[in-house]
Design a protein around this motif. Structure first.
Motif, PDB file in Angstrom:
ATOM      1  N   LEU A 303       0.846  -1.199   0.000  1.00 16.62           N
ATOM      2  CA  LEU A 303       0.000   0.000   0.000  1.00 16.62           C
ATOM      3  C   LEU A 303       0.877   1.243   0.000  1.00 16.62           C
ATOM      4  O   LEU A 303       0.651   2.181  -0.772  1.00 16.62           O
ATOM      5  N   GLU A 304       1.873   1.275   0.868  1.00 12.52           N
ATOM      6  CA  GLU A 304       2.722   2.471   0.952  1.00 12.52           C
ATOM      7  C   GLU A 304       3.526   2.670  -0.333  1.00 12.52           C
ATOM      8  O   GLU A 304       3.627   3.796  -0.839  1.00 12.52           O
ATOM      9  N   LEU A 305       4.044   1.577  -0.873  1.00  6.90           N
ATOM     10  CA  LEU A 305       4.792   1.699  -2.138  1.00  6.90           C
ATOM     11  C   LEU A 305       3.896   2.251  -3.245  1.00  6.90           C
ATOM     12  O   LEU A 305       4.367   2.898  -4.177  1.00  6.90           O
ATOM     13  N   SER A 306       2.579   2.003  -3.106  1.00  2.80           N
ATOM     14  CA  SER A 306       1.631   2.410  -4.142  1.00  2.80           C
ATOM     15  C   SER A 306       1.000   3.774  -3.872  1.00  2.80           C
ATOM     16  O   SER A 306       0.121   4.204  -4.617  1.00  2.80           O
ATOM     17  N   GLY A 307       1.392   4.429  -2.777  1.00  8.47           N
ATOM     18  CA  GLY A 307       0.878   5.779  -2.517  1.00  8.47           C
ATOM     19  C   GLY A 307      -0.331   5.828  -1.608  1.00  8.47           C
ATOM     20  O   GLY A 307      -1.028   6.846  -1.558  1.00  8.47           O
ATOM     21  N   ILE A 308      -0.593   4.744  -0.875  1.00 13.23           N
ATOM     22  CA  ILE A 308      -1.696   4.761   0.092  1.00 13.23           C
ATOM     23  C   ILE A 308      -1.115   4.584   1.487  1.00 13.23           C
ATOM     24  O   ILE A 308      -0.514   3.550   1.795  1.00 13.23           O
ATOM     25  N   GLY A 309      -1.268   5.609   2.308  1.00 16.00           N
ATOM     26  CA  GLY A 309      -0.689   5.546   3.644  1.00 16.00           C
ATOM     27  C   GLY A 309      -0.623   6.936   4.235  1.00 16.00           C
ATOM     28  O   GLY A 309      -1.247   7.876   3.720  1.00 16.00           O
ATOM     29  N   ALA A 316       8.191  11.769   2.865  1.00 10.04           N
ATOM     30  CA  ALA A 316       9.603  11.665   3.256  1.00 10.04           C
ATOM     31  C   ALA A 316      10.379  10.761   2.297  1.00 10.04           C
ATOM     32  O   ALA A 316      11.587  10.906   2.134  1.00 10.04           O
ATOM     33  N   LEU A 317       9.659   9.833   1.660  1.00 10.04           N
ATOM     34  CA  LEU A 317      10.327   8.925   0.718  1.00 10.04           C
ATOM     35  C   LEU A 317      10.121   9.360  -0.732  1.00 10.04           C
ATOM     36  O   LEU A 317      10.512   8.658  -1.667  1.00 10.04           O
ATOM     37  N   GLY A 318       9.446  10.510  -0.916  1.00  7.58           N
ATOM     38  CA  GLY A 318       9.218  11.010  -2.270  1.00  7.58           C
ATOM     39  C   GLY A 318       8.138  10.251  -3.022  1.00  7.58           C
ATOM     40  O   GLY A 318       8.108  10.243  -4.252  1.00  7.58           O
ATOM     41  N   ILE A 319       7.249   9.592  -2.289  1.00  6.05           N
ATOM     42  CA  ILE A 319       6.147   8.862  -2.932  1.00  6.05           C
ATOM     43  C   ILE A 319       4.919   9.761  -2.965  1.00  6.05           C
ATOM     44  O   ILE A 319       4.534  10.342  -1.948  1.00  6.05           O
ATOM     45  N   GLU A 320       4.313   9.864  -4.146  1.00  8.19           N
ATOM     46  CA  GLU A 320       3.104  10.700  -4.270  1.00  8.19           C
ATOM     47  C   GLU A 320       1.943  10.047  -3.523  1.00  8.19           C
ATOM     48  O   GLU A 320       1.685   8.842  -3.673  1.00  8.19           O
ATOM     49  N   THR A 321       1.237  10.834  -2.705  1.00 11.35           N
ATOM     50  CA  THR A 321       0.131  10.291  -1.911  1.00 11.35           C
ATOM     51  C   THR A 321      -1.153  10.271  -2.726  1.00 11.35           C
ATOM     52  O   THR A 321      -1.631  11.315  -3.163  1.00 11.35           O
ATOM     53  N   LEU A 322      -1.706   9.081  -2.923  1.00 14.65           N
ATOM     54  CA  LEU A 322      -2.990   8.970  -3.613  1.00 14.65           C
ATOM     55  C   LEU A 322      -4.138   8.984  -2.612  1.00 14.65           C
ATOM     56  O   LEU A 322      -5.179   9.578  -2.846  1.00 14.65           O
ATOM     57  N   VAL A 323      -3.962   8.264  -1.518  1.00 13.36           N
ATOM     58  CA  VAL A 323      -4.943   8.315  -0.433  1.00 13.36           C
ATOM     59  C   VAL A 323      -4.165   8.496   0.867  1.00 13.36           C
ATOM     60  O   VAL A 323      -3.307   7.672   1.193  1.00 13.36           O
ATOM     61  N   ASP A 324      -4.453   9.582   1.559  1.00 13.04           N
ATOM     62  CA  ASP A 324      -3.787   9.844   2.842  1.00 13.04           C
ATOM     63  C   ASP A 324      -4.527   9.044   3.914  1.00 13.04           C
ATOM     64  O   ASP A 324      -5.615   9.410   4.336  1.00 13.04           O
ATOM     65  N   LEU A 325      -3.920   7.933   4.316  1.00 14.31           N
ATOM     66  CA  LEU A 325      -4.611   6.993   5.208  1.00 14.31           C
ATOM     67  C   LEU A 325      -3.638   6.595   6.318  1.00 14.31           C
ATOM     68  O   LEU A 325      -2.831   5.674   6.170  1.00 14.31           O
ATOM     69  N   ALA A 326      -3.758   7.327   7.433  1.00 11.53           N
ATOM     70  CA  ALA A 326      -2.746   7.198   8.483  1.00 11.53           C
ATOM     71  C   ALA A 326      -2.750   5.836   9.169  1.00 11.53           C
ATOM     72  O   ALA A 326      -1.791   5.469   9.839  1.00 11.53           O
ATOM     73  N   GLY A 327      -3.836   5.071   9.018  1.00 12.18           N
ATOM     74  CA  GLY A 327      -3.899   3.771   9.692  1.00 12.18           C
ATOM     75  C   GLY A 327      -3.042   2.696   9.053  1.00 12.18           C
ATOM     76  O   GLY A 327      -2.777   1.649   9.668  1.00 12.18           O
ATOM     77  N   VAL A 328      -2.588   2.912   7.806  1.00 13.71           N
ATOM     78  CA  VAL A 328      -1.807   1.876   7.115  1.00 13.71           C
ATOM     79  C   VAL A 328      -0.522   1.592   7.885  1.00 13.71           C
ATOM     80  O   VAL A 328       0.249   2.509   8.178  1.00 13.71           O
TER      81      VAL A 328
END
Ligand SMILES: Cc1cc2nc3c(=O)[nH]c(=O)nc-3n(C[C@H](O)[C@H](O)[C@H](O)COP(=O)(O)OP(=O)(O)OC[C@H]3O[C@@H](n4cnc5c(N)ncnc54)[C@H](O)[C@@H]3O)c2cc1C
Ligand SMILES: *[C@@H]1O[C@H](CO)[C@@H](O)[C@H](O)[C@H]1NC(C)=O
Ligand SMILES: *[C@@H]1O[C@H](CO)[C@@H](O)[C@H](O)[C@H]1NC(C)=O
Ligand SMILES: *[C@@H]1O[C@H](CO)[C@@H](O)[C@H](O)[C@H]1NC(C)=O
Ligand SMILES: *[C@@H]1O[C@H](CO)[C@@H](O)[C@H](O)[C@H]1NC(C)=O
Length: 613
Positions: A303-309, A316-328
């Motif tokens: 999920l995080e590698l894919s921009g959900i998290g 911080a890792l330069g990954i574009e956020t698609l869904v900001d989901l703090a529970g991941v």
């Protein structure tokens, strides 16, 4: 077909559904959805398919694959601050069948009250609770009938041991995929061990599957008694008939590295999965849904590698956020156990005999090969679940509870709890106060694990906290999908867990001091001294406690405003068609070995997806 040809052909197919991981929860889904020949199902599995492998199939060889990269991802935690900075190893199954290829075969369920807590975290409709899960537990299981495969514990019971709970045949499934059974061979330690528990007031529960899982019981095993083999998700669900389906493709040696999305106005829609085979990157398209079943460690990683998290970590890792989901990757829970090992008096027969006596091993190998029975078809199956209130004095119990309540109140006041933690701690306190729901498991293994000597026999006991208050996390620390995420269960960060383990340790001392078990024991080998002083015992717990291999919760089923990751329909919040089905969705730890629960999650997911298609 060569590996690269298979990968190319997989990537040329437009699947309806792509499932990532071919593990415990994934295979019930794949089997159910592919019943309909119109639905094209693709499964990506990083490991291989291991057919007729005695290391997997032979029940008594469990543990032999641990640490072998062919079968095991070999993860480890970050150094654990409250456990003397130790890194705890996490075996995880790799291959078609997932962790059911390497697990310890125990097959049980927690109590009704525990699954009923889950509905407080999810939405109102289609709530997850005991009643709604039972059909799926049953759907996963084909229990050997007691008429031909009896539970021998009642006959081992001591005088006056009350045997509780009839109705076991109704509680178990009989038509499902996973064949479960009881042993027919028990080591010499078991009858006196059962009686020792009875003598300290713990009775045998003959139906721990019926909603009350407290007491001592003979846990069923995922072993098919007809073949004498392990029943894994692979052998149970991928029957020749299922494997012959043209609309089900399973690609092995394929590691998913990213889920691909298209953006819609108020959500994102998964369109496919990027994967790597032999160093080459491919994409598998999914026209309807993507399901992540990569397990408690790799599902949040993907999920995080894919921009959900959590946007903070992703940025911080330069990954574009698609869904900001703090529970991941948050809410990680595990059953942490404190072990003890005892040397037995000479002549006590345990599974050590297979190590000590090559003639016995050869004889048993021949018995196993010809009749699928004997010592190689058996494994330990004695477990005992106790509520904390029943194993400490009322004064200790109220003192522990009071301090726990005070620390929760203080953390709440300081804003140190997430909404999910607040909700969880409230129900955990209720379970504790109710006093009849187990919170500690004590198990026994009839052989030496720590430096066993030639010619000698041993047993180990371990007690583990089932409803921890500590919460950990699993997050990526690299955009490289081949780098393991940082796994931090944050063991013993809550004092209550440590004190509960101390209570569990004292409980084990009581059991081994009870007749008739006491007479079988030569010396206590681990810890090597009697730790009557609590400070010493706590030191031992910090130094020796280890995982029960039940990591869960890293993508909790809970409402979005509580910090959940998936809803009751298992869809990731903020996505229209990405679901999760594996141990990561368990919102709150349950007091059991979790594979049957994970199979039930897979069965339910299959149903939900089928309905939605
Ligand atoms: C050593 C051990 C002993 C245990 N003993 C017991 C027991 O006795 N009883 C019990 O009830 N439970 C036991 N458990 C727990 C239980 O087996 C697991 O909790 C459960 O099987 C987890 O199921 P899952 O579907 O979440 O993941 P898994 O079954 O682990 O499946 C995940 C699958 O995804 C694959 N995968 C991961 N990442 C990717 C990727 N990026 N691309 C492609 N594929 C990927 C993996 O290779 C794996 O096949 C044990 C676990 C272990 C490890
Ligand atoms: C997969 O989807 C992409 C993007 O829509 C498309 O370019 C590609 O042709 C598709 N592949 C197949 C095999 O359909
Ligand atoms: C039993 O079968 C295994 C393979 O499954 C083989 O390696 C072993 O030699 C056989 N042993 C005996 C005693 O038949
Ligand atoms: C996380 O990554 C950074 C940057 O590569 C590195 O410096 C750090 O040591 C990593 N942290 C851990 C715990 O591995
Ligand atoms: C996702 O967004 C699309 C476009 O806005 C919408 O049609 C669809 O219903 C949404 N799905 C969900 C599950 O929110």
């Amino acid at each position: 077909m060569s590996t690269s040809t298979a990968a190319e052909s997989f990537a040329k197919t437009t699947f309806d559904i792509v499932i990532v991981g071919a593990g415990t929860a994934a295979l019930p889904i794949a089997a159910k959805l592919s019943e309909n020949p119109q639905i094209l199902v693709g499964v990506l599995e990083a490991g291989g398919k291991n057919d007729n492998d005695p290391l997997i199939d032979t029940p008594q060889f469990l543990g032999s694959t641990t640490g072998n990269p062919k079968y095991d991802w070999k993860f480890a935690s970050v150094p654990q601050e409250h456990a003397l900075g130790r890194a705890i190893g996490f075996p995880r199954g790799k291959g078609v069948g997932g962790s059911t290829l390497i697990n310890y075969l125990a097959w049980d369920r927690a109590s009704k009250a525990e699954y009923d807590t889950w509905k407080t975290f999810g939405e109102k409709d289609d709530a997850w609770d005991w009643d709604s899960l039972i059909p799926y537990f049953k759907a996963a299981e084909a229990a050997a009938p007691l008429s031909t495969n009896p539970n021998e514990y009642p006959s081992m019971a001591g005088l006056g041991a009350v045997i509780i709970h009839p109705g076991v045949e109704d509680a178990l499934g009989s038509e499902g995929a996973v064949k479960t059974s009881h042993n027919s061979i028990y080591s010499d330690v078991i009858p006196p061990y059962v009686k020792a528990w009875n003598n300290i007031g713990t009775s045998i529960n003959t139906n721990p599957w019926g909603g009350d899982a407290s007491g001592l019981y003979n846990v069923r095993l995922a072993v098919d008694r007809k073949t004498g083999k392990r029943a894994s998700a692979d052998s149970a669900y991928l029957t020749p008939e299922v494997l012959a389906r043209q609309n089900l493709k399973i690609l092995t040696g394929a590691q998913a590295t990213k889920v691909l999305f298209k953006r819609e106005t108020d959500n994102v829609t998964a369109t496919g999965v990027e994967f790597v085979v032999e160093g080459k990157t491919y994409v598998a398209n999914a026209s309807k849904e993507v399901v992540l079943s990569a397990g408690v460690i790799q599902t949040p990683q993907l999920l995080e590698l894919s921009g959900i998290g959590n946007r903070k970590f992703l940025e911080a890792l330069g990954i574009e956020t698609l869904v900001d989901l703090a529970g991941v990757g948050e809410n990680v829970q595990d059953h942490l156990f404190v072990p003890m090992q005892f040397l037995l008096k000479p002549g006590t027969k345990t599974f050590d005999e297979l190590r000590n006596n090559p003639d016995f091993l050869a004889e048993q190998q021949a018995v196993y090969n010809s009749s699928r029975t004997g010592w190689l078809a058996a494994v330990d199956s004695t477990v005992c679940y106790n509520p904390l209130s029943k194993i400490v004095t009322p004064a200790v119990f109220s003192s522990m509870l009071e301090r726990l309540e005070a620390s929760i109140a203080k953390n709440k006041e300081q804003g140190a709890l997430t909404p999910l933690q607040e909700a969880q701690y409230a129900v955990q306190l209720d379970l504790l106060r109710a006093g009849d729901v187990p919170g500690l498991e004590t198990l026994l293994m009839s052989k030496g694990y720590v430096a066993p000597e030639q010619g000698k026999s041993y047993f180990i006991m371990m007690t583990g906290v089932q409803h921890p208050f500590s919460r950990g996390s699993i997050h990526i620390n690299s955009t490289n999908p081949f780098k393991a995420p940082l796994i931090d269960p944050n063991y013993l960060s809550n004092e209550f867990d440590l004190e509960s383990l101390l209570a569990g340790y004292r409980l084990m001392e009581k059991v081994v001091a009870a007749e008739p078990l006491k007479d079988l024991i030569e010396i206590r080998q681990l810890p090597p001294a009697i730790l009557s002083d609590d400070e010493h015992a706590l030191g031992f717990i910090r130094a020796a406690a280890t995982t029960g291999s039940h990591l869960m919760g890293s993508c909790a089923l809970a409402r979005r405003n509580l910090g959940g990751v998936v809803g009751n329909n298992l869809k990731v919040h903020g996505t229209s068609n990405l679901r999760i089905a594996d141990a990561s969705i368990i919102p709150l730890s349950v007091s059991c070995h979790i594979q049957a629960t994970v199979f039930a999650i897979g069965e339910r997911a299959g149903d939900v997806i089928k309905r939605d298609l």
